[in-house]
Design an enzyme around this catalytic site. Sequence first.
Site, mmCIF file in Angstrom:
data_model
loop_
_atom_site.group_PDB
_atom_site.id
_atom_site.type_symbol
_atom_site.label_atom_id
_atom_site.label_comp_id
_atom_site.label_asym_id
_atom_site.label_seq_id
_atom_site.Cartn_x
_atom_site.Cartn_y
_atom_site.Cartn_z
ATOM 1 N N HIS A 173 38.829 38.574 45.910
ATOM 2 C CA HIS A 173 37.939 38.871 44.784
ATOM 3 C C HIS A 173 38.463 40.002 43.895
ATOM 4 O O HIS A 173 37.821 40.382 42.927
ATOM 5 C CB HIS A 173 36.551 39.232 45.338
ATOM 6 C CG HIS A 173 35.440 39.094 44.356
ATOM 7 N ND1 HIS A 173 34.683 40.171 43.931
ATOM 8 C CD2 HIS A 173 34.947 38.012 43.704
ATOM 9 C CE1 HIS A 173 33.767 39.752 43.070
ATOM 10 N NE2 HIS A 173 33.914 38.451 42.912
ATOM 11 N N LYS A 175 40.303 42.043 41.056
ATOM 12 C CA LYS A 175 40.715 41.746 39.687
ATOM 13 C C LYS A 175 41.501 42.932 39.160
ATOM 14 O O LYS A 175 40.944 43.999 38.859
ATOM 15 C CB LYS A 175 39.505 41.498 38.772
ATOM 16 C CG LYS A 175 38.724 40.215 39.121
ATOM 17 C CD LYS A 175 37.621 40.514 40.118
ATOM 18 C CE LYS A 175 36.989 39.262 40.667
ATOM 19 N NZ LYS A 175 35.971 38.702 39.845
ATOM 20 N N ASP A 180 54.075 46.158 33.228
ATOM 21 C CA ASP A 180 54.955 47.320 33.304
ATOM 22 C C ASP A 180 54.169 48.498 33.887
ATOM 23 O O ASP A 180 53.775 48.432 35.033
ATOM 24 C CB ASP A 180 55.572 47.632 31.939
ATOM 25 C CG ASP A 180 56.537 46.522 31.483
ATOM 26 O OD1 ASP A 180 56.990 45.737 32.348
ATOM 27 O OD2 ASP A 180 56.813 46.424 30.282
#
Length: 513
Positions: A173, A175, A180
């Site tokens: 889950h 995110k 870079d």
Amino acid sequence: RSSWLLLAPLLTPPIPVITAPPCSLCPEGAHRFQWIRNLVPEFGISSSHVKVLSSPAEFYELLKVQIKAAKQRVVMASLYLGTGFLEQELVDCLEETLEKSLQAKGSPDLRVSILLDYTRGSRGRKNSRTMLIPLLQRFPEQVRVSLFHTPNLRGLLRLLIPERFNETIGLQHIKVYLFDDNVILSGANLSDLYFTNRQDRYVLLRDSPEIADFFTELVDAIGDVSLQLQQDDTVQVMEGMVHPYQGDKVAYCEIANRRVMEVINSARTRQELLHAKTFHSSQAGSSLFSQQGSQAAGSLKPEPDTWIYPLIQMKPFGIQIDEMVTETLLTEAERDARIYLTTGYFNLTQAYMDLILGTRAEYRILLASPEVNGFFGAKGVAGAIPAAYVYIEHQFYSEVCYLQQQERVQLQEYSRAGWTFHAKGLWLYLAGSDLPCLTLIGSPNFGYRSVHRDLEAQVAIVTENKALQQQLHQEQEQLYLCSGVVSTSTFEQPNRYVKLWVKLVTPLIKNFF
């Protein structure tokens, strides 16, 4: 397939509880939160490197810009990648950037690593996997796609539970989107709704190489214990790795724990050494600069006024850092402090509820009204999920009223025509302050799933800078402006009617959504 299969997850064995030593807060300003660095690495940065975003469109445009500008790495961890036009545009951006890297002189530097959930990413004939296979086929040396499969979905349980319902057992889950040395932390997935009309939260940390390195290593560690997507749409475990659902569960979880904790502990050690070096350099005076040359140049950077603490929660692997920190923050919040807590899915753990109801701070809890719940209007059993959340909300509100805490603990429902609500996190205002000095932002929803079943990550951002505090305050105000205060009359409205069967089933299945 009948809806009774929703009860199949009850066959899963209980997860062992791992306790940790309590923490206590220091008394002075933002520095009162430095105890968190006893658990995780502390990254001190300038507040000028932090930008709070406010809309899905802004988030989507930033993703495209960052992908196109990337030179060394693109690392993206999400629940899933959608299959629509906007998602295809993201994949096209990745292809274009990889193509440029391939055509550059010498060997291509750009590496792309994508981590998704296996069950959610495999849903349907056209899915996250089929969206990404062309990249694997075209750039096999530069692209890696890892699909995390929870070790708790195995054997008979895996055979019994149909698609979609199998996602209740446990998910990847997290995110995080990094390009870079720029890192975006969010609760938003890579899907068109999250780019258009599904409200979430997003923060960009610019030019933050140490933070980018940490999250790259974290995603690599989870990727190593995940299934690797192949060019022919099959999956394989990495050589020498225990299979997540066919191999020994205990051995798999021990390896996963070791890999993730290595990342956390090595980063923590690095940051402690850097902190000590910077401290001693600043104490030594100007004569040291001429002796140390380039090594001392790092101490010429502006003094940090903002600190980033990554908080990881992976209960299947015995890692409970986010839970410990969140519980401590709720426990230690002083009288007259204000905590604004938001979740798209209001289903707090018993521990969090007890702390909210039993401590001294004021709480303003923002949650989704039924119409902006992501499951509103869904077909079949899933269509009853908003009603289950209404029932859970009503029970909590009744407890608040029973304890006569309505003034101190206030519920507010987000409502916005044509939108859904997915924002989660909290803002902490110290007593007497009009601006927050701490926010939590990332993937956890403060519910049972987030604490016990899924892989989660968020960051605590602590700042002394007034301009950044103002940004965070405006973010909070903008979300809460679209809400109404919950009262007894809220639950008397016709759209709040909860059918008897939903009331009966909710206590049995509330630990799975």
